[in-house]
Design a protein around this motif. Structure first.
Motif, PDB file in Angstrom:
ATOM      1  N   GLU A 240       6.506   2.716   8.363  1.00  0.00           N
ATOM      2  CA  GLU A 240       6.446   2.399   6.938  1.00  0.00           C
ATOM      3  C   GLU A 240       7.416   1.281   6.542  1.00  0.00           C
ATOM      4  OE1 GLU A 240       7.136   5.975   4.737  1.00  0.00           O
ATOM      5  OE2 GLU A 240       6.863   4.951   2.815  1.00  0.00           O
ATOM      6  N   GLU A 241       8.623   1.327   7.111  1.00  0.00           N
ATOM      7  CA  GLU A 241       9.643   0.351   6.686  1.00  0.00           C
ATOM      8  C   GLU A 241       9.312  -1.083   7.123  1.00  0.00           C
ATOM      9  OE1 GLU A 241      10.279   3.117   8.354  1.00  0.00           O
ATOM     10  OE2 GLU A 241      11.557   2.788  10.108  1.00  0.00           O
ATOM     11  N   ASN A 242       8.340  -1.234   8.047  1.00  0.00           N
ATOM     12  CA  ASN A 242       7.975  -2.599   8.487  1.00  0.00           C
ATOM     13  C   ASN A 242       6.901  -3.221   7.597  1.00  0.00           C
ATOM     14  OD1 ASN A 242       9.567  -1.991  10.684  1.00  0.00           O
ATOM     15  ND2 ASN A 242       7.845  -1.468  12.016  1.00  0.00           N
ATOM     16  N   ALA A 243       6.308  -2.428   6.703  1.00  0.00           N
ATOM     17  CA  ALA A 243       5.118  -2.880   5.977  1.00  0.00           C
ATOM     18  C   ALA A 243       5.397  -4.123   5.135  1.00  0.00           C
ATOM     19  CB  ALA A 243       4.567  -1.754   5.104  1.00  0.00           C
ATOM     20  N   GLU A 244       6.501  -4.108   4.415  1.00  0.00           N
ATOM     21  CA  GLU A 244       6.767  -5.210   3.491  1.00  0.00           C
ATOM     22  C   GLU A 244       6.891  -6.538   4.244  1.00  0.00           C
ATOM     23  OE1 GLU A 244       9.817  -4.495   0.645  1.00  0.00           O
ATOM     24  OE2 GLU A 244       9.703  -6.556  -0.146  1.00  0.00           O
ATOM     25  N   THR A 245       7.707  -6.529   5.303  1.00  0.00           N
ATOM     26  CA  THR A 245       7.901  -7.777   6.062  1.00  0.00           C
ATOM     27  C   THR A 245       6.579  -8.229   6.664  1.00  0.00           C
ATOM     28  OG1 THR A 245       9.997  -6.801   6.697  1.00  0.00           O
ATOM     29  CG2 THR A 245       9.380  -8.801   7.854  1.00  0.00           C
ATOM     30  N   TYR A 246       5.822  -7.285   7.210  1.00  0.00           N
ATOM     31  CA  TYR A 246       4.549  -7.629   7.858  1.00  0.00           C
ATOM     32  C   TYR A 246       3.596  -8.298   6.869  1.00  0.00           C
ATOM     33  CZ  TYR A 246       0.181  -7.056  10.419  1.00  0.00           C
ATOM     34  OH  TYR A 246      -1.016  -7.292  11.056  1.00  0.00           O
ATOM     35  N   VAL A 247       3.442  -7.656   5.699  1.00  0.00           N
ATOM     36  CA  VAL A 247       2.474  -8.168   4.716  1.00  0.00           C
ATOM     37  C   VAL A 247       2.918  -9.540   4.206  1.00  0.00           C
ATOM     38  CG1 VAL A 247       1.489  -7.778   2.414  1.00  0.00           C
ATOM     39  CG2 VAL A 247       1.638  -5.894   4.045  1.00  0.00           C
ATOM     40  N   ARG A 248       4.196  -9.651   3.869  1.00  0.00           N
ATOM     41  CA  ARG A 248       4.687 -10.935   3.331  1.00  0.00           C
ATOM     42  C   ARG A 248       4.512 -12.046   4.361  1.00  0.00           C
ATOM     43  NH1 ARG A 248       6.189  -9.602  -1.383  1.00  0.00           N
ATOM     44  NH2 ARG A 248       7.532  -7.825  -1.859  1.00  0.00           N
ATOM     45  N   GLU A 249       4.818 -11.727   5.619  1.00  0.00           N
ATOM     46  CA  GLU A 249       4.703 -12.737   6.681  1.00  0.00           C
ATOM     47  C   GLU A 249       3.236 -13.156   6.856  1.00  0.00           C
ATOM     48  OE1 GLU A 249       5.383 -15.430   9.418  1.00  0.00           O
ATOM     49  OE2 GLU A 249       6.921 -14.531   8.108  1.00  0.00           O
ATOM     50  N   ARG A 250       2.368 -12.191   6.819  1.00  0.00           N
ATOM     51  CA  ARG A 250       0.936 -12.485   6.985  1.00  0.00           C
ATOM     52  C   ARG A 250       0.423 -13.370   5.850  1.00  0.00           C
ATOM     53  NH1 ARG A 250      -2.997  -8.581  10.044  1.00  0.00           N
ATOM     54  NH2 ARG A 250      -4.981  -9.548   9.646  1.00  0.00           N
ATOM     55  N   LEU A 251       0.825 -13.038   4.636  1.00  0.00           N
ATOM     56  CA  LEU A 251       0.359 -13.828   3.487  1.00  0.00           C
ATOM     57  C   LEU A 251       0.981 -15.217   3.509  1.00  0.00           C
ATOM     58  CD1 LEU A 251       0.560 -11.043   0.751  1.00  0.00           C
ATOM     59  CD2 LEU A 251      -1.544 -12.062   1.683  1.00  0.00           C
ATOM     60  N   ARG A 252       2.273 -15.271   3.906  1.00  0.00           N
ATOM     61  CA  ARG A 252       2.975 -16.555   3.939  1.00  0.00           C
ATOM     62  C   ARG A 252       2.300 -17.510   4.923  1.00  0.00           C
ATOM     63  NH1 ARG A 252       6.570 -19.135   6.452  1.00  0.00           N
ATOM     64  NH2 ARG A 252       6.759 -17.562   8.073  1.00  0.00           N
ATOM     65  N   SER A 253       1.802 -16.954   6.037  1.00  0.00           N
ATOM     66  CA  SER A 253       1.167 -17.821   7.040  1.00  0.00           C
ATOM     67  C   SER A 253      -0.327 -18.037   6.743  1.00  0.00           C
ATOM     68  CB  SER A 253       1.356 -17.206   8.431  1.00  0.00           C
ATOM     69  OG  SER A 253       0.783 -15.924   8.461  1.00  0.00           O
ATOM     70  N   GLY A 254      -0.739 -17.690   5.514  1.00  0.00           N
ATOM     71  CA  GLY A 254      -2.118 -17.991   5.097  1.00  0.00           C
ATOM     72  C   GLY A 254      -3.126 -16.928   5.513  1.00  0.00           C
ATOM     73  N   GLY A 255      -2.652 -15.808   6.085  1.00  0.00           N
ATOM     74  CA  GLY A 255      -3.575 -14.741   6.509  1.00  0.00           C
ATOM     75  C   GLY A 255      -4.008 -13.889   5.328  1.00  0.00           C
ATOM     76  N   ARG A 256      -4.987 -13.046   5.573  1.00  0.00           N
ATOM     77  CA  ARG A 256      -5.474 -12.119   4.542  1.00  0.00           C
ATOM     78  C   ARG A 256      -5.102 -10.698   4.933  1.00  0.00           C
ATOM     79  NH1 ARG A 256     -10.966 -14.209   1.790  1.00  0.00           N
ATOM     80  NH2 ARG A 256     -10.120 -16.271   1.381  1.00  0.00           N
ATOM     81  N   ILE A 257      -4.955  -9.866   3.937  1.00  0.00           N
ATOM     82  CA  ILE A 257      -4.731  -8.453   4.198  1.00  0.00           C
ATOM     83  C   ILE A 257      -6.098  -7.784   4.170  1.00  0.00           C
ATOM     84  CG2 ILE A 257      -3.554  -6.361   3.421  1.00  0.00           C
ATOM     85  CD1 ILE A 257      -1.728  -8.645   4.546  1.00  0.00           C
ATOM     86  N   MET A 258      -6.519  -7.288   5.323  1.00  0.00           N
ATOM     87  CA  MET A 258      -7.855  -6.717   5.414  1.00  0.00           C
ATOM     88  C   MET A 258      -7.912  -5.421   4.601  1.00  0.00           C
ATOM     89  SD  MET A 258      -9.052  -9.095   7.008  1.00  0.00           S
ATOM     90  CE  MET A 258     -10.730  -8.763   7.548  1.00  0.00           C
ATOM     91  N   GLY A 259      -9.110  -5.167   4.044  1.00  0.00           N
ATOM     92  CA  GLY A 259      -9.247  -3.997   3.176  1.00  0.00           C
ATOM     93  C   GLY A 259      -8.812  -4.284   1.749  1.00  0.00           C
ATOM     94  N   PHE A 260      -8.507  -5.552   1.470  1.00  0.00           N
ATOM     95  CA  PHE A 260      -8.176  -5.988   0.102  1.00  0.00           C
ATOM     96  C   PHE A 260      -9.135  -7.073  -0.329  1.00  0.00           C
ATOM     97  CE2 PHE A 260      -4.350  -3.659   0.406  1.00  0.00           C
ATOM     98  CZ  PHE A 260      -3.904  -3.481  -0.898  1.00  0.00           C
ATOM     99  N   GLY A 261      -9.432  -7.088  -1.615  1.00  0.00           N
ATOM    100  CA  GLY A 261     -10.268  -8.145  -2.173  1.00  0.00           C
ATOM    101  C   GLY A 261     -11.737  -7.778  -2.086  1.00  0.00           C
ATOM    102  N   HIS A 262     -12.496  -8.330  -3.000  1.00  0.00           N
ATOM    103  CA  HIS A 262     -13.939  -8.076  -3.015  1.00  0.00           C
ATOM    104  C   HIS A 262     -14.602  -9.158  -3.835  1.00  0.00           C
ATOM    105  CE1 HIS A 262     -17.752  -5.956  -3.481  1.00  0.00           C
ATOM    106  NE2 HIS A 262     -17.366  -5.221  -2.470  1.00  0.00           N
ATOM    107  N   ARG A 263     -15.793  -9.552  -3.418  1.00  0.00           N
ATOM    108  CA  ARG A 263     -16.516 -10.585  -4.148  1.00  0.00           C
ATOM    109  C   ARG A 263     -16.851 -10.115  -5.572  1.00  0.00           C
ATOM    110  NH1 ARG A 263     -19.816 -14.945  -2.905  1.00  0.00           N
ATOM    111  NH2 ARG A 263     -18.153 -15.610  -1.524  1.00  0.00           N
ATOM    112  N   VAL A 264     -17.155  -8.854  -5.759  1.00  0.00           N
ATOM    113  CA  VAL A 264     -17.583  -8.382  -7.085  1.00  0.00           C
ATOM    114  C   VAL A 264     -16.477  -7.610  -7.811  1.00  0.00           C
ATOM    115  CG1 VAL A 264     -19.314  -7.047  -8.349  1.00  0.00           C
ATOM    116  CG2 VAL A 264     -19.983  -8.280  -6.272  1.00  0.00           C
ATOM    117  N   TYR A 265     -15.797  -6.693  -7.114  1.00  0.00           N
ATOM    118  CA  TYR A 265     -14.752  -5.912  -7.792  1.00  0.00           C
ATOM    119  C   TYR A 265     -13.514  -6.767  -8.033  1.00  0.00           C
ATOM    120  CZ  TYR A 265     -17.341  -1.701  -6.590  1.00  0.00           C
ATOM    121  OH  TYR A 265     -18.310  -0.742  -6.473  1.00  0.00           O
TER     122      TYR A 265
END
Ligand code: CMC
Length: 379
Positions: A240-265
């Motif tokens: 759990e404690e690694n989640a924040e760094t992982y997500v921020r790093e992924r977004l910073r490098s232009g990656g997407r967080i899978m399971g987030f976002g939707h064309r309609v919702y």
């Protein structure tokens, strides 16, 4: 030649291609109805069998209608021996490729293959709904060197899938989780795979063609493949404690967080609410609350993205549920597909009943009237 002024709709974003009575999505409110019924009520009160009947026939069944539908499903679960041979021959492929190949091959054994009437299409839809779990479970066992199991007619659709996969009858609680997961995946408007299925149907190809197309389109990680990617991400995060760094790093490098976002919702996907509760309860029951906690931490880090309409979607928690039920990661998309067969069928029926060829245009931006040079003169 003057360039024609055309309006481009890249990705067909916000383009309405027809009318439907199958499902309604309000993306701003996070609301989903199947045939007018709220997904929350169906998730809480209906079985997959009842929901599949609703989606395919347009009304909730009476007890007699449900019993007859259930009997038809049960009678259609077994696969011809030749299809099991095809599964053996293709056992090293991805489960979605095996499902696609087996569904396509089933056209050779269906008495209604070429009949595109509503009645025949619904009959085929029932058969494919019943056969899909048998294909996926048989493949999972065959590639592990085990025998494929015969379906158990005493079990519900969801319980029978788990039985055919693991070789033992599931607990009622585990079967109920998969049943609800199927309910939540049964239909979802003109998403990419339903669009693919409708394009097939619009040429007057049959339901086996349309569902083979739907399965192909669903496979990609932007659509049905997201649940598998979410679970991979959760395992990479590890704690759990690694989640924040992982997500921020992924977004910073232009990656997407899978399971987030939707064309309609652009609000919370209503389906995710039920899967969130189920993933929490299952994690606690199995003594592995960690995966849910990691996912919750990812949601917290993604909080600022809500302003941009990016929330967790249906795939965010489903992977954790499948993982905790010991289902191999590469089967996750196939579970989505099994649930979606009724929705694809309903949309193909709608397409057939008021058909128009789906044939959009592309704006050509290449060179014009280029002089043809014979091969011996090309430098
Ligand atoms: N993580 C981070 N940023 C995102 C995400 C995400 N998951 N999704 C969208 N964005 C951003 C994207 O970077 C873009 O930002 P900018 O405007 O600064 O370039 C903006 O949101 C719009 O993105 P888009 O790709 O134009 O939006 P879309 O409507 O075409 O995308 C989507 C929809 C599902 C392809 C996308 O949200 C995505 O890739 N999500 C991850 C994959 C996923 O979870 N798929 C399952 C969808 S639900 C199940 C199903 O029905 O198949």
């Amino acid at each position: 030649m003057t360039e024609r002024k055309v309006q481009l709709h890249r990705g067909l974003r916000e383009v309405y291609i027809d009318r439907t009575t199958s499902s309604f999505i309000d993306g701003d409110e996070g609301k989903l109805l199947y045939r007018g019924y709220n997904i929350h009520e169906l998730a809480q009160n209906s079985t997959f069998e009842e929901t599949a009947f609703l989606v395919m026939n347009g009304h909730l069944p009476t007890q007699a209608e449900l019993d007859a539908f259930d009997t038809e499903l049960k009678n259609s679960r077994a696969l011809p021996a030749e299809i099991l041979d095809i599964i053996r021959l293709t056992r090293n492929s991805h489960p979605m490729d095996v499902l696609r190949t087996a569904v396509s091959a089933l056209s050779a054994y269906d008495p209604d293959t070429e009949d595109n009437s509503t009645e025949a299409t619904l009959r085929k839809g029932i058969r494919l709904t019943a056969q899909a779990p048998t294909i996926v479970a048989a493949h999972a066992r065959i590639r592990d060197g085990k025998e494929a199991l015969d379906p158990d007619p005493e079990l519900s659709h969801a319980a029978n899938f788990l039985y055919m996969l693991f070789g033992e009858r599931p607990t009622d609680e585990d079967a109920a989780l998969i049943d609800k997961d199927f309910v939540l995946h049964a239909e979802h408007g003109i998403n990419a795979s339903a669009f693919g299925a409708r394009v097939s149907a619009s040429t007057q190809a049959d339901l086996h063609c349309a569902i083979t197309t739907g399965i192909s389109v669903l496979k990609g990680p932007s659509h049905g493949g997201a649940a598998e990617e979410v679970m991979k991400m959760t395992q990479e995060i590890g704690e759990e404690e690694n989640a924040e760094t992982y997500v921020r790093e992924r977004l910073r490098s232009g990656g997407r967080i899978m399971g987030f976002g939707h064309r309609v919702y652009k609000a919370l996907d209503p389906r995710s609410v039920h899967l969130q509760e189920d993933a929490k309860e299952l994690g606690e029951r199995k003594g592995e609350p960690k995966w849910f906690q990691i996912l919750q931490s990812v949601i917290e880090v993604m909080e600022p993205y809500r302003r941009r309409g990016i929330y967790q979607n249906v795939d965010f928690f489903s992977g954790a549920i499948y993982y905790l039920l010991d289902i191999p990661d590469d089967l996750f998309i196939s579970i989505f597909a099994m649930g979606r067969v009724p929705g694809w069928t309903a949309q193909v029926v709608e397409q057939f009943e008021n058909n128009i060829l789906l044939r959009p245009r592309l704006l050509y931006t290449g060179p014009m009237d280029v002089e043809y040079v014979p091969i011996e003169e090309r430098g």
